[in-house]
Scaffold this motif. Sequence first.
Motif, PDB file in Angstrom:
ATOM      1  N   PHE A   9       0.845  -1.192   0.000  1.00 52.65           N
ATOM      2  CA  PHE A   9       0.000   0.000   0.000  1.00 52.65           C
ATOM      3  C   PHE A   9       0.883   1.246   0.000  1.00 52.65           C
ATOM      4  CE2 PHE A   9      -2.569  -3.416   1.464  1.00 52.65           C
ATOM      5  CZ  PHE A   9      -3.869  -3.121   1.099  1.00 52.65           C
ATOM      6  N   VAL A  10       0.518   2.208  -0.844  1.00 55.91           N
ATOM      7  CA  VAL A  10       1.326   3.422  -1.001  1.00 55.91           C
ATOM      8  C   VAL A  10       0.421   4.645  -0.917  1.00 55.91           C
ATOM      9  CG1 VAL A  10       2.816   4.725  -2.579  1.00 55.91           C
ATOM     10  CG2 VAL A  10       3.052   2.233  -2.415  1.00 55.91           C
ATOM     11  N   ALA A  11       0.757   5.590  -0.028  1.00 51.28           N
ATOM     12  CA  ALA A  11      -0.027   6.827   0.107  1.00 51.28           C
ATOM     13  C   ALA A  11       0.576   7.924  -0.750  1.00 51.28           C
ATOM     14  CB  ALA A  11      -0.059   7.272   1.559  1.00 51.28           C
ATOM     15  N   ILE A  12      -0.303   8.697  -1.393  1.00 57.46           N
ATOM     16  CA  ILE A  12       0.132   9.885  -2.129  1.00 57.46           C
ATOM     17  C   ILE A  12      -0.307  11.090  -1.297  1.00 57.46           C
ATOM     18  CG2 ILE A  12       0.033  11.142  -4.311  1.00 57.46           C
ATOM     19  CD1 ILE A  12      -1.033   8.586  -5.639  1.00 57.46           C
ATOM     20  N   VAL A  13       0.658  11.868  -0.801  1.00 59.59           N
ATOM     21  CA  VAL A  13       0.323  13.028   0.024  1.00 59.59           C
ATOM     22  C   VAL A  13       0.924  14.290  -0.587  1.00 59.59           C
ATOM     23  CG1 VAL A  13       0.204  11.658   2.134  1.00 59.59           C
ATOM     24  CG2 VAL A  13       2.332  12.823   1.560  1.00 59.59           C
ATOM     25  N   GLY A  14       0.394  15.417  -0.175  1.00 63.68           N
ATOM     26  CA  GLY A  14       0.908  16.696  -0.667  1.00 63.68           C
ATOM     27  C   GLY A  14      -0.096  17.792  -0.397  1.00 63.68           C
ATOM     28  N   ARG A  15       0.336  19.027  -0.627  1.00 60.19           N
ATOM     29  CA  ARG A  15      -0.569  20.160  -0.472  1.00 60.19           C
ATOM     30  C   ARG A  15      -1.717  20.026  -1.472  1.00 60.19           C
ATOM     31  NH1 ARG A  15       1.071  24.788  -2.162  1.00 60.19           N
ATOM     32  NH2 ARG A  15       3.012  24.140  -3.120  1.00 60.19           N
ATOM     33  N   PRO A  16      -2.807  20.762  -1.263  1.00 57.19           N
ATOM     34  CA  PRO A  16      -3.886  20.752  -2.248  1.00 57.19           C
ATOM     35  C   PRO A  16      -3.389  21.200  -3.626  1.00 57.19           C
ATOM     36  CG  PRO A  16      -4.617  21.795  -0.212  1.00 57.19           C
ATOM     37  CD  PRO A  16      -3.143  21.582  -0.072  1.00 57.19           C
ATOM     38  N   SER A  82      -3.731  10.156   8.756  1.00 56.76           N
ATOM     39  CA  SER A  82      -3.875   8.760   9.210  1.00 56.76           C
ATOM     40  C   SER A  82      -3.406   7.777   8.140  1.00 56.76           C
ATOM     41  CB  SER A  82      -5.322   8.468   9.601  1.00 56.76           C
ATOM     42  OG  SER A  82      -6.149   8.363   8.456  1.00 56.76           O
ATOM     43  N   ALA A  83      -3.475   8.186   6.874  1.00 59.29           N
ATOM     44  CA  ALA A  83      -3.035   7.302   5.780  1.00 59.29           C
ATOM     45  C   ALA A  83      -1.553   6.961   5.903  1.00 59.29           C
ATOM     46  CB  ALA A  83      -3.308   7.962   4.430  1.00 59.29           C
ATOM     47  N   LEU A  84      -0.789   7.869   6.508  1.00 60.54           N
ATOM     48  CA  LEU A  84       0.656   7.653   6.624  1.00 60.54           C
ATOM     49  C   LEU A  84       0.976   6.473   7.531  1.00 60.54           C
ATOM     50  CD1 LEU A  84       1.833  11.361   7.045  1.00 60.54           C
ATOM     51  CD2 LEU A  84       1.502  10.063   4.939  1.00 60.54           C
ATOM     52  N   GLU A  85       0.032   6.120   8.417  1.00 65.12           N
ATOM     53  CA  GLU A  85       0.263   5.012   9.355  1.00 65.12           C
ATOM     54  C   GLU A  85      -0.095   3.657   8.746  1.00 65.12           C
ATOM     55  OE1 GLU A  85       1.704   6.034  12.069  1.00 65.12           O
ATOM     56  OE2 GLU A  85       1.374   8.109  11.448  1.00 65.12           O
ATOM     57  N   GLU A  86      -0.718   3.666   7.580  1.00 68.12           N
ATOM     58  CA  GLU A  86      -1.313   2.427   7.056  1.00 68.12           C
ATOM     59  C   GLU A  86      -0.542   1.830   5.876  1.00 68.12           C
ATOM     60  OE1 GLU A  86      -5.136   3.727   5.787  1.00 68.12           O
ATOM     61  OE2 GLU A  86      -5.732   4.470   7.756  1.00 68.12           O
ATOM     62  N   VAL A  87       0.586   2.429   5.487  1.00 71.02           N
ATOM     63  CA  VAL A  87       1.151   2.096   4.175  1.00 71.02           C
ATOM     64  C   VAL A  87       2.583   1.574   4.246  1.00 71.02           C
ATOM     65  CG1 VAL A  87      -0.335   3.711   2.930  1.00 71.02           C
ATOM     66  CG2 VAL A  87       1.838   4.514   3.877  1.00 71.02           C
ATOM     67  N   ASP A  88       3.038   1.049   3.102  1.00 73.69           N
ATOM     68  CA  ASP A  88       4.400   0.527   2.982  1.00 73.69           C
ATOM     69  C   ASP A  88       5.372   1.570   2.433  1.00 73.69           C
ATOM     70  OD1 ASP A  88       3.800  -2.352   3.649  1.00 73.69           O
ATOM     71  OD2 ASP A  88       2.415  -2.052   1.979  1.00 73.69           O
ATOM     72  N   ALA A  89       4.826   2.613   1.809  1.00 65.06           N
ATOM     73  CA  ALA A  89       5.659   3.707   1.292  1.00 65.06           C
ATOM     74  C   ALA A  89       4.771   4.942   1.121  1.00 65.06           C
ATOM     75  CB  ALA A  89       6.307   3.326  -0.035  1.00 65.06           C
ATOM     76  N   VAL A  90       5.409   6.111   1.109  1.00 63.54           N
ATOM     77  CA  VAL A  90       4.691   7.374   0.950  1.00 63.54           C
ATOM     78  C   VAL A  90       5.297   8.146  -0.213  1.00 63.54           C
ATOM     79  CG1 VAL A  90       4.108   9.593   2.018  1.00 63.54           C
ATOM     80  CG2 VAL A  90       4.165   7.513   3.422  1.00 63.54           C
ATOM     81  N   LEU A  91       4.440   8.631  -1.109  1.00 62.91           N
ATOM     82  CA  LEU A  91       4.883   9.531  -2.170  1.00 62.91           C
ATOM     83  C   LEU A  91       4.488  10.948  -1.765  1.00 62.91           C
ATOM     84  CD1 LEU A  91       3.739   7.597  -5.402  1.00 62.91           C
ATOM     85  CD2 LEU A  91       5.833   7.317  -4.057  1.00 62.91           C
ATOM     86  N   PHE A  92       5.493  11.783  -1.504  1.00 63.49           N
ATOM     87  CA  PHE A  92       5.245  13.185  -1.158  1.00 63.49           C
ATOM     88  C   PHE A  92       5.366  13.989  -2.449  1.00 63.49           C
ATOM     89  CE2 PHE A  92       7.355  17.211   0.646  1.00 63.49           C
ATOM     90  CZ  PHE A  92       6.137  17.877   0.710  1.00 63.49           C
ATOM     91  N   LEU A  93       4.223  14.449  -2.938  1.00 64.07           N
ATOM     92  CA  LEU A  93       4.154  15.119  -4.235  1.00 64.07           C
ATOM     93  C   LEU A  93       4.266  16.625  -4.045  1.00 64.07           C
ATOM     94  CD1 LEU A  93       3.675  13.738  -6.994  1.00 64.07           C
ATOM     95  CD2 LEU A  93       1.310  14.505  -6.891  1.00 64.07           C
ATOM     96  N   ILE A  94       5.148  17.244  -4.823  1.00 66.31           N
ATOM     97  CA  ILE A  94       5.239  18.708  -4.814  1.00 66.31           C
ATOM     98  C   ILE A  94       5.074  19.229  -6.240  1.00 66.31           C
ATOM     99  CG2 ILE A  94       6.764  18.709  -2.801  1.00 66.31           C
ATOM    100  CD1 ILE A  94       9.012  19.598  -4.871  1.00 66.31           C
TER     101      ILE A  94
END
Length: 298
Positions: A9-16, A82-94
């Motif tokens: 599982f991979v989360a995609i996070v970033g500003r709006p 909370s998604a950051l706690e559930e995943v195997d990797a995080v993609l921080f998009l800028i």
Amino acid sequence: MKEGFKSGFVAIVGRPNVGKSTLMNQVIGQKIAIMSDKPQTTRNKIHGVYTTEDMQIVFLDTPGIHKPFSKLGDYMVKAAISALEEVDAVLFLIDVTEELGGGDRFIIERLKNVSTPVFLVLNKIDKVHPEALLPIIETYRKLHDFAEIVPVSALQGNNVNALLEQVGKYLDEGPMYYPADQVTDHPEQFVCAELIREKILQLTREEVPHSIAVEIESMGTGDNGVVNVGAVIYVERDSQKGIVIGKQGALLREIGKLAREDMERLLGSKIFLELWVKVKKDWRNRESVLKSLGFRHE
């Protein structure tokens, strides 16, 4: 399933508005997350499933992390973090066309508490000269120890396959969580409601977008094979109802036409879509209404 098959599982996070939904739709190959030039478009964690012969990645496209001004906004930020706690990797998009801002620093501070690999994904590289990327990378590298740094254009698809290959290197061997032909774990009703909301975001003025919620009240297939969909569009004020309906119903018809075309592509069936507009005053700050519309944060 192939020997050595990987999954995670991979989360995609970033500003709006940095292109998170665009990236996920590009990866999946079809629209499952709505896209708009209005910030904070995504309200729920949307799961997109990418499957090849060698691996399956379940992506969580999270709401943009921002300073909330309503209970709905508060829900959205909690869902993203909370998604950051559930995943195997995080993609921080800028977005490489924007300066490093307070929102990016806020997210990086949260990422420092994450034990899983964090990728820095520089989006919209099609809009800048390649030489402009180096100072941007240096700026972010000083703030966090990223596992990988990958430049992409989510809209054009540039370097997206390379990003997926890099993600695959960080996944462990595991099961196929979803059938190979499944692209999302959200029910069809959810995706159809999101498609309607996308059209409203695209066609209405600034004062309307964040006051909109869409609920599918009925969905079923008739004897003729046509899928009948009945949906309610909720707004917060009478004036917004008039805007969404438009002069002699013109805007509502256009919203329905564009949403129906997307639904037909998604479901592979003919759609008969009926839309109603109702006022639900200040719904974004009413806990009971938020829960009835599916905004729950445990």
